[in-house]
Design an enzyme around this catalytic site. Structure first.
Site, PDB file in Angstrom:
ATOM      1  N   LEU A  51       0.941  -0.578   0.354  1.00 43.10           N
ATOM      2  CA  LEU A  51      -0.187   0.239   0.251  1.00 43.10           C
ATOM      3  C   LEU A  51       0.359   1.038  -0.051  1.00 43.10           C
ATOM      4  CD1 LEU A  51      -2.511  -1.127   2.785  1.00 43.10           C
ATOM      5  CD2 LEU A  51      -3.037  -1.297  -0.207  1.00 43.10           C
ATOM      6  N   GLN A  61       8.757   0.553  47.620  1.00 46.29           N
ATOM      7  CA  GLN A  61       7.474   1.389  46.394  1.00 46.29           C
ATOM      8  C   GLN A  61       7.377   1.473  45.279  1.00 46.29           C
ATOM      9  OE1 GLN A  61       5.488   4.233  48.700  1.00 46.29           O
ATOM     10  NE2 GLN A  61       4.090   3.167  48.814  1.00 46.29           N
ATOM     11  N   HIS A  71      15.128  -1.853  35.335  1.00 48.32           N
ATOM     12  CA  HIS A  71      16.306  -1.764  35.401  1.00 48.32           C
ATOM     13  C   HIS A  71      17.728  -1.584  34.634  1.00 48.32           C
ATOM     14  CE1 HIS A  71      13.988  -5.689  32.909  1.00 48.32           C
ATOM     15  NE2 HIS A  71      14.868  -6.308  32.495  1.00 48.32           N
ATOM     16  N   GLU A 106      -0.470   0.631  10.060  1.00 47.39           N
ATOM     17  CA  GLU A 106      -1.732   0.547  10.237  1.00 47.39           C
ATOM     18  C   GLU A 106      -2.261   1.736  10.525  1.00 47.39           C
ATOM     19  OE1 GLU A 106      -2.618  -2.046   8.727  1.00 47.39           O
ATOM     20  OE2 GLU A 106      -1.019  -3.595   9.208  1.00 47.39           O
TER      21      GLU A 106
END
Length: 387
Positions: free
Chosen positions: A124, A281, A340, A365
């Site tokens: 497309l 926390q 990380h 899309e």
């Protein structure tokens, strides 16, 4: 409302998850970094019948429902999003051929596509036309019992393996509005003048190729016009994109789920100040937010898929699912990298790849900002309602 899988869907998911954990997860990082094409994984997907996901049973496929379609891409993308790309464009194209093709086209192509003996994609996008498909310039001029095609397509997944490749063209460049002059031609790979010129280097989404395709005086038999009637190409493409947005949303969920899993595992294993960082926390808040967003995106996507299964028009619902799920993938990939710390920036950890893969879903899309306007217009006009 039933938010559970059927027994058949659950068994299918478990089988697929086992395949991903055994065949994809162990090799994804190394193969992605080396640029190795996942030939063995593709062969295994053929054996599992996955290339026939959206091919009707009458033509040798699975004829899967949209929810099963979604869970397929969630599970595969959890292992390696690039693999999901190989299957995604193929499946959307198969759905389009099954839904809009002539009986000859379906009989000729779908059985081999279902078995994976043939593969396909969908062409497309062009260098100057992405979301605005009416702006394409690729033309197909009728010459006797052939069309002569000229133009260039970009970012075409599976381009080096697609046979046939459905290509969106203008059969009447002067038509007003433009979509009335647009058609789709099924172009076979060995047609003179059809050339895959280069693989386009990418930040992420590796494992499958994204290519430039150049068409120079390509003579395509008139019988290769999808559906046999000119002027329906835009409608055919947009209907396929409804399914495509479920595909992209589900891939995004797979990436988000894996990012969450990696963050949770790392937070349990990593210690600081003599404690696992999962006990802090600040980390707990990140984990909770990721988990909540992943599950929200999953439910929205499976709801949108169920709307397709019910036979309803679902462009608003699939747009919502794709938009929210892709934003969730972006959020979770970044938050997982933060959990990380410095290791998240290393190619030795999975989260680095997830961070590079996530942005594609917000672009593919239909970009998310364009989808927001589409959703808003549907709601304002009353064509769609929520609640």
């Amino acid at each position: 409302m039933d938010f559970t899988f059927t027994d058949e869907q659950r068994l299918y998911r478990d089988s697929l998850r086992s395949f991903v954990d055994k065949e994809i997860v162990p090799v994804a990082r190394d193969w992605e970094q080396s640029g190795r094409y996942p030939t063995e994984i593709v062969e295994k997907m053929k054996e599992l019948g996955l290339f026939g996901l959206l091919v009707p049973e009458a033509y040798g496929g699975m004829g899967a429902d949209s929810v099963s379609f979604a869970l397929t891409f969630e599970e595969i993308a959890r292992g390696w999003m690039g693999i999901a790309g190989i299957l995604g464009s193929h499946s959307v194209s198969c759905w389009m051929i099954a839904g809009h093709g002539t009986e000859d086209q379906k009989t000729r192509y779908l059985p081999e596509l279902a078995a994976g003996r043939r593969r396909t994609g969908i062409a497309l996008t062009e260098p100057g036309a992405g979301t605005d498909l009416q702006g394409i310039s690729t033309s197909a001029r009728r010459d006797g019992d052939h069309y002569v095609v000229n133009g260039t397509k970009m970012w075409i997944t599976n381009a080096r393996h697609a046979d046939p490749l459905p290509v969106l063209v203008k059969t009447d460049p002067a038509a007003t509005p433009a979509h009335r002059g647009m058609s789709i031609l099924l172009i076979e790979a060995d047609t003179p003048g059809f050339e895959v010129t280069k693989d386009i280097p990418k930040l992420g989404y590796k494992g499958t190729e994204s290519c430039e395709v150049v068409l120079t005086d390509v003579r395509v038999p008139a019988g290769q016009l999808l559906g046999g009637v000119e002027g329906r190409g835009m409608q055919q493409a947009l209907s396929a994109l409804e399914t495509g947005r479920i595909n992209v949303a589900a891939r995004a969920i797979g990436v988000a789920q894996r990012a969450y899993e990696e963050a949770l595992k790392y937070s349990r294993d990593r210690t600081a100040f003599d404690r696992a960082i999962s006990e802090f926390q600040a980390i707990q808040l990140q984990i909770a937010e990721m988990a909540t967003r992943v599950q929200s995106a999953r439910l929205l996507t499976y709801w949108a898929a169920s709307r397709l299964d019910a036979g309803a028009r679902a462009d608003t619902e699939t747009g919502m699912a794709k938009m929210f799920a892709s934003e969730t993938a972006l959020y979770c990939a970044l938050e997982s990298l933060r959990v990380h710390g410095g290791y998240g920036y290393s190619q030795e950890f999975e989260v680095e790849r997830l961070y590079r893969d996530a942005p594609l879903m917000a672009i593919g899309e239909g970009t998310n900002d364009v989808l927001r306007t589409v959703i808003a217009k549907s709601l304002v006009s009353g064509k769609a309602t929520i609640g």
